[in-house]
Write an enzyme that holds these catalytic residues in place. Sequence first.
Site, PDB file in Angstrom:
ATOM      1  N   ASP A   1       0.795  -1.240   0.000  1.00 30.99           N
ATOM      2  CA  ASP A   1       0.000   0.000   0.000  1.00 30.99           C
ATOM      3  C   ASP A   1       0.830   1.294   0.000  1.00 30.99           C
ATOM      4  OD1 ASP A   1      -1.250  -2.322   1.111  1.00 30.99           O
ATOM      5  OD2 ASP A   1      -2.918  -1.098   1.856  1.00 30.99           O
TER       6      ASP A   1
ATOM      7  N   HIS B   1     -10.295   0.827   0.104  1.00 36.43           N
ATOM      8  CA  HIS B   1     -10.354   2.254  -0.267  1.00 36.43           C
ATOM      9  C   HIS B   1     -10.427   2.469  -1.784  1.00 36.43           C
ATOM     10  CE1 HIS B   1      -9.875   3.778   3.776  1.00 36.43           C
ATOM     11  NE2 HIS B   1      -8.838   2.967   3.964  1.00 36.43           N
TER      12      HIS B   1
ATOM     13  N   HIS C   1      -6.340  -8.588   0.548  1.00 37.97           N
ATOM     14  CA  HIS C   1      -6.415  -7.351   1.317  1.00 37.97           C
ATOM     15  C   HIS C   1      -7.287  -7.587   2.547  1.00 37.97           C
ATOM     16  CE1 HIS C   1      -5.677  -3.022   1.294  1.00 37.97           C
ATOM     17  NE2 HIS C   1      -6.861  -2.904   1.856  1.00 37.97           N
TER      18      HIS C   1
ATOM     19  N   HIS D   1      -0.726  -2.318   6.736  1.00 38.39           N
ATOM     20  CA  HIS D   1       0.306  -1.279   6.618  1.00 38.39           C
ATOM     21  C   HIS D   1       1.535  -1.552   7.485  1.00 38.39           C
ATOM     22  CE1 HIS D   1      -2.363   2.080   4.675  1.00 38.39           C
ATOM     23  NE2 HIS D   1      -2.601   0.878   4.175  1.00 38.39           N
TER      24      HIS D   1
HETATM   25 FE   FE2 Z   1      -4.083   0.353   2.758  1.00 37.15          FE
HETATM   26 FE   FE2 Z   2      -7.073  -1.237   3.144  1.00 34.52          FE
END
Ligand code: FE2
Ligand code: FE2
Length: 271
Positions: free
Chosen positions: A8, A68, A153, A180
């Site tokens: 990401d 997202h 994800h 993350h």
């Molecule tokens: Fe992310």
């Molecule tokens: Fe995410």
Amino acid sequence: MRLLFIGDVVGRAGRSIINAELPKLRAAWGLDFVIVNGENAAGGFGITEAVCDEFLAAGADCVTLGNHAFDQRDALVFIARQPRLIRPVNYPRGTPGRGANLIEAASGARVLVVNVLGRVFMDALDDPFAAIERELKACPLGIGCDAAVVDFHAEASSEKQAFGYFVDGRVSLVVGTHTHVPTADCRILAQRTAYMTDAGMTGDYDSVIGMDKEEPVRRFTTKLPTSRFEPASGPATLCGVAVELDAQGLATQVAPVRIGGRLAEARPAFW
Ligand SMILES: [Fe+2]
Ligand SMILES: [Fe+2]
């Protein structure tokens, strides 16, 4: 085949290190195929067409997304004309864009890329296991494609590990994204699928998962939103996983990648 997956990319800090490092890595490591997760690339939330084009120009062959995916409304429109941008496959029927695509590497090899969302501590969506089963049935490794990569994800390490074993031997690489934070467990599973629970983000680690830390700390301590989340702007770490594949599209080598910023550096010793 030499494959690099980058986790990401968060905001401008993440984009800067991609632009600075990816062209060099592509040449130095002789990469055949590069995938970048871009779900947080535009101001931390979603992706725009300009940012997607920037990744492709820097040396990415494909850009994946996550929860997202459509934070920038722009993506709902341009995703239809960008076959190299892949959104989660288990979104409701009728969602714009593609959840999987077969993308040709510079060498001519056909790489299946699938983006899948987990369901534990995430929004309720279609079954990720049934979704990948359908995609792999439609395009089996060694028959429909020369390599297959799944960007899973998801939040929970248990769901990610279970998913890895579920597809072991049927894909080249299963790599987690979304938390993350890079995990230290990258390895080759018994049936030779490369696996890593989370690639980590490509952003400034002096932050709360890529965002300036003041507002997140304030929200956890007071429960009052007082300002917007802004991506942290210090030097970023490029995080990901490097994989070498054999002629069957299965992994022979795997190693974590961490370059720049605050994390200890890691580069594959085999390239
Ligand atoms: Fe992310
Ligand atoms: Fe995410």
